[in-house]
Design an enzyme around this catalytic site. Structure first.
Site, PDB file in Angstrom:
ATOM      1  N   TYR A  76       3.248   9.902   0.553  1.00 38.81           N
ATOM      2  CA  TYR A  76       4.143   9.326   1.568  1.00 38.81           C
ATOM      3  C   TYR A  76       5.604   9.617   1.237  1.00 38.81           C
ATOM      4  O   TYR A  76       6.493   9.326   2.057  1.00 38.81           O
ATOM      5  CB  TYR A  76       3.942   7.810   1.716  1.00 38.81           C
ATOM      6  CG  TYR A  76       2.526   7.380   2.059  1.00 38.81           C
ATOM      7  CD1 TYR A  76       1.582   8.295   2.555  1.00 38.81           C
ATOM      8  CD2 TYR A  76       2.133   6.055   1.896  1.00 38.81           C
ATOM      9  CE1 TYR A  76       0.293   7.885   2.847  1.00 38.81           C
ATOM     10  CE2 TYR A  76       0.838   5.643   2.204  1.00 38.81           C
ATOM     11  CZ  TYR A  76      -0.087   6.559   2.670  1.00 38.81           C
ATOM     12  OH  TYR A  76      -1.357   6.149   2.962  1.00 38.81           O
ATOM     13  N   LYS A 107      -2.038   6.127  -4.543  1.00 37.38           N
ATOM     14  CA  LYS A 107      -3.153   7.042  -4.301  1.00 37.38           C
ATOM     15  C   LYS A 107      -2.915   8.404  -4.953  1.00 37.38           C
ATOM     16  O   LYS A 107      -1.798   8.919  -4.938  1.00 37.38           O
ATOM     17  CB  LYS A 107      -3.358   7.236  -2.790  1.00 37.38           C
ATOM     18  CG  LYS A 107      -3.505   5.917  -2.048  1.00 37.38           C
ATOM     19  CD  LYS A 107      -3.778   6.072  -0.567  1.00 37.38           C
ATOM     20  CE  LYS A 107      -3.650   4.730   0.132  1.00 37.38           C
ATOM     21  NZ  LYS A 107      -2.262   4.427   0.518  1.00 37.38           N
ATOM     22  N   ASP A 130       0.849  -1.191   0.000  1.00 41.58           N
ATOM     23  CA  ASP A 130       0.000   0.000   0.000  1.00 41.58           C
ATOM     24  C   ASP A 130       0.885   1.241   0.000  1.00 41.58           C
ATOM     25  O   ASP A 130       1.604   1.490   0.968  1.00 41.58           O
ATOM     26  CB  ASP A 130      -0.912   0.003   1.228  1.00 41.58           C
ATOM     27  CG  ASP A 130      -1.833   1.212   1.207  1.00 41.58           C
ATOM     28  OD1 ASP A 130      -2.818   1.171   0.440  1.00 41.58           O
ATOM     29  OD2 ASP A 130      -1.548   2.201   1.906  1.00 41.58           O
ATOM     30  N   HIS A 182      -7.092   9.698  -2.674  1.00 39.45           N
ATOM     31  CA  HIS A 182      -6.615   9.640  -1.289  1.00 39.45           C
ATOM     32  C   HIS A 182      -7.604  10.274  -0.295  1.00 39.45           C
ATOM     33  O   HIS A 182      -7.810   9.772   0.808  1.00 39.45           O
ATOM     34  CB  HIS A 182      -5.242  10.324  -1.197  1.00 39.45           C
ATOM     35  CG  HIS A 182      -4.391   9.833  -0.076  1.00 39.45           C
ATOM     36  ND1 HIS A 182      -3.027   9.736  -0.151  1.00 39.45           N
ATOM     37  CD2 HIS A 182      -4.702   9.412   1.174  1.00 39.45           C
ATOM     38  CE1 HIS A 182      -2.542   9.275   0.985  1.00 39.45           C
ATOM     39  NE2 HIS A 182      -3.542   9.076   1.809  1.00 39.45           N
TER      40      HIS A 182
END
Length: 316
Positions: free
Chosen positions: A49, A78, A44, A111
């Site tokens: 990130y 995402k 994931d 997201h």
């Protein structure tokens, strides 16, 4: 018990994946490689990130070593809030693909349901410190997501952090081309999300739980916040099964047919988090864990509370 959930696209999504939010650069490549060695096939990821390049390196290395093939893996990324405007979606997806060194994603998620002002800043803020919105429209963003499926860049699409009204809007969209396959939401025993999970599963959407362990490493944790891994009742259930509290928390999701994505960069914990298919919680234990719900949300995204698509004003 099957170790995957079948999506409405008929693809199989592994029930346990490696979460990578907060996995630091310098640690995440090794974590991904350790996870593949431990049997993980689901990763994931997300543009926001800021670690997709390293994840890509870890995956690439394991493919080159012949440990896995690309088609064995289920990789999720995402679409970040600054790319919600229709013309920006494809480029955002291609950026993630390039960093991950992949030519397609198994699943691409919106997201958050709100858009931010476009630009390089992840969190564009006004002088009061609140998020600056874009004038994007959720249904338009969804059309751009559908185009990614048609272009072969992604196999399935979905979203994170949507409430049931927002999900309903997508499902009822006139001319819907591709149904959402998955919704990713925060869930753990202090935020059981029973209504939302039931709703999604009744509509044929697979559900993924993020923060399934209560995100003990979240940067904004305060002393006095509840800690799931230290909860005496969870510890008691774990001892009964000769398992760790983390394994009980993950098993709790899996038994609801909910996919769990625990984050870790510690090889021993990465292995431990995957060893959840060899025991079963009793009906009573499941009910006990469900009774812990206190609607305690870790990811409130307060900076976006002012936006019209902020999802958490709704009951579910």
């Amino acid at each position: 018990m099957a170790a995957h959930v079948q999506l409405n696209t008929s693809a199989k999504m592994p029930l346990v994946g490696l979460g990578t939010w907060k996995s630091a650069a310098g640690q995440v490549k090794a974590a991904v490689m350790a996870a593949i060695d431990a049997g993980y096939r689901h990763f994931d990821c997300a543009y926001a990130y800021l670690n997709e390049s390293e994840i890509g390196e870890g995956i690439q290395q394991k493919i080159e070593e012949g440990v896995v093939k690309r088609e064995d893996l289920f990789v999720v990324s995402k679409l970040w809030c600054t790319f919600h405007e229709k013309p920006l979606v494809k480029g955002a997806c291609q950026r993630s693909l390039a960093k991950l060194k992949l030519d397609y994603l198994d699943l691409y998620l919106i997201h958050w349901p709100f858009g931010y002002k476009a630009g390089e800043e992840l969190f564009p803020k006004d002088d009061k410190g609140m998020a600056i919105p874009s004038n994007s429209d959720l249904l338009q963003t969804w059309e751009a997501m559908e185009d990614l499926v048609d272009a072969g860049l992604v196999k399935a699409i979905g979203f994170c952090n949507f409430n049931h009204e927002q999900i309903e809007r997508i499902l009822n969209k006139p001319g819907l081309k591709h149904k959402p396959a998955n919704v990713q939401i925060e869930s753990h025993p202090y935020l059981t999300q029973e209504k939302l999970i039931k709703y999604c599963q009744s509509k044929g959407l697979a559900v993924t739980a993020y923060c399934p362990l209560g995100s003990p490493d979240r940067p904004w944790a305060k002393p006095g916040d509840p800690s799931l891994l230290d909860d005496p009742k969870i510890k008691e259930i774990a001892a009964k099964h000769n398992k760790t509290p983390a394994q009980v928390l993950l098993r709790f999701q899996i038994q609801r047919n909910v996919i769990a994505i625990p984050k870790s960069v510690t090889p021993q914990r990465i292995v431990e988090n995957f060893q959840v298919f060899d025991f079963e919680l009793t009906k009573e234990e499941m009910e006990t864990i469900l009774s812990f719900n206190r609607n305690w949300r870790i990811c409130q995204m307060n900076v976006s509370k002012n936006l019209k698509e902020y999802p958490f004003h709704a009951e579910y």
